[in-house]
Write an enzyme that holds these catalytic residues in place. Structure first.
Site, PDB file in Angstrom:
ATOM      1  N   TRP A   1       0.774  -1.212  -0.029  1.00  0.00           N
ATOM      2  CA  TRP A   1      -0.256   0.036   0.194  1.00  0.00           C
ATOM      3  C   TRP A   1       0.771   1.171   0.084  1.00  0.00           C
ATOM      4  CZ3 TRP A   1      -4.049  -1.972  -1.774  1.00  0.00           C
ATOM      5  CH2 TRP A   1      -4.540  -3.247  -1.345  1.00  0.00           C
TER       6      TRP A   1
ATOM      7  N   ASP B   1      -1.324   6.978   6.646  1.00  0.00           N
ATOM      8  CA  ASP B   1      -2.502   6.058   6.111  1.00  0.00           C
ATOM      9  C   ASP B   1      -2.910   4.979   7.550  1.00  0.00           C
ATOM     10  OD1 ASP B   1      -3.854   3.784   5.171  1.00  0.00           O
ATOM     11  OD2 ASP B   1      -2.771   3.416   3.458  1.00  0.00           O
TER      12      ASP B   1
ATOM     13  N   LYS C   1     -11.729  -1.996   8.542  1.00  0.00           N
ATOM     14  CA  LYS C   1     -10.944  -2.797   9.337  1.00  0.00           C
ATOM     15  C   LYS C   1     -11.535  -2.649  10.927  1.00  0.00           C
ATOM     16  CE  LYS C   1      -8.186  -3.515   5.942  1.00  0.00           C
ATOM     17  NZ  LYS C   1      -8.183  -4.910   5.255  1.00  0.00           N
TER      18      LYS C   1
END
Length: 355
Positions: free
Chosen positions: A99, A166, A190
């Site tokens: 990511w 992030d 999440k």
């Protein structure tokens, strides 16, 4: 009973599912939450409550705005440099996984990315520690938790450069000092709610300094002025997130859930280190509490353990396709009883192999 260790979307508390399902049938005077206008006072109240909860649970200082957006963290990979990186300037990036790497690729459309450190050559099995962030960087970007590789960044480097993080897979799982960050973004799926919602926490004073014209839908300032309603927001996702944040508050908040998450991770890592049939894949000091990655000492036993787990009601333990092995994702709502059940499963597998 099935135990859900899937990496995402997240497991949610049963009481949240029940509340959300009731709202699907009747949120207000017979209208479903799926069909109610986002401009009604009732839904405006939902957004206000969700915003208040994010600020309260994370102790967000004054001078920061909380936004509920769409497009996931993947859109933020581009929105961050679009809003913060002047053309021709350079931003510093820490490369700790897929990511982070995807975020780096988006910068080239707006300026330059300086990779200050990377663990790529070791297949991202650790978090780099000793590196320098140039003082003339527009900002420093990092990824706090790496779901694929099972590493987590527990400390920030000391820098005067604005910090962007992030935090998609560990936000709300542990106490953080928001004042050390200038922008935090997180896909909600999440620890916060269902897929389709992205949380952004941004320090207002860092915006509007690039000299760049920004399309309205991609401009943080436009969304701040619109109260996260410049366009039709993801109504259901925001509502479920509000319910889940209320659940977290009722449990004692982030500090309390952090202790539970520590206990879950410590118990599972202890078994991985003890059991001769399993081994961890990451540097011990960087082991994630959210995503525990491990492999078999004997790779030939991987299929046997995977089938054994599935036959006994364990969901989502297969590792990411790029690394293989196993991954136990243990987000906030996963009860510690499921972790102990997994430990029992590993011990039973050990006994069967030895007999």
């Amino acid at each position: 009973m099935r135990h859900n260790f899937g990496a995402g979307p997240c497991i949610l508390p049963q009481e949240v599912f029940k509340q959300a399902s009731r709202a699907v049938l009747d949120f207000k005077d017979g209208l479903s939450i799926l069909e109610i206008s986002h401009r009604t006072p009732e839904f405006e109240g939902v957004v206000e409550e969700a915003t208040k909860l994010v600020k309260e649970l994370l102790n967000v200082p004054s001078g920061y705005s909380v936004l509920f957006l769409q497009g996931g963290a993947s859109l933020q990979f581009a929105m961050v440099p679009m809003n913060l990186l002047p053309e021709g300037k350079t931003a510093a990036y820490l490369e700790t996984g897929v990511w982070a790497n995807k975020a780096i690729k988006e910068v080239k459309f707006f300026g330059n990315a300086n990779i200050v450190a990377s663990s790529k050559e070791s297949n991202y099995t650790f978090i780099p520690k000793d590196y320098t962030i140039p003082e003339d960087s527009a900002y420093f970007h990092c990824t706090s938790n790496n779901t694929i590789y099972g590493t987590e960044m527990f400390t920030l480097p000391v820098t005067k450069v604005p910090v962007v993080c992030d935090m998609s897979s560990d936000i709300m799982s542990r106490v953080i000092d928001v004042s050390k960050y200038d922008l935090i973004y997180a896909g909600a799926q999440k620890n916060i709610g269902p897929a389709g919602l992205t949380i952004v926490i941004v320090k207002d004073e860092i915006l509007g300094k690039t000299g760049r014209g920004i399309p309205s839908m991609l401009d943080y300032k436009v969304h701040i002025e619109g109260g996260s309603m410049y366009n039709t927001p993801p109504v259901f996702s925001i509502y479920v997130a509000m319910l889940n944040l209320n659940w977290l508050k009722s449990k004692g908040g982030v500090a309390e859930i952090e202790q539970e998450n520590k206990a879950k991770a410590e118990a599972l890592y202890k078994e991985i280190d003890r059991n001769p049939f399993f081994k961890g894949t990451c540097a011990v000091e960087d082991r994630s509490r959210m995503n525990v990655c491990f492999v078999m000492e004997n790779p030939e036993l991987e299929k046997s353990f995977a089938k054994f787990a599935d036959d006994n009601g364990f969901e989502g333990l297969k590792g990411h396709r790029s690394v293989g092995g196993f991954r136990a994702s243990m987000y906030n709502a996963l009860p510690i009883t499921s972790v102990h059940a997994l430990i029992d499963l590993m011990q039973t597998f050990e006994e069967k192999q030895k007999s």
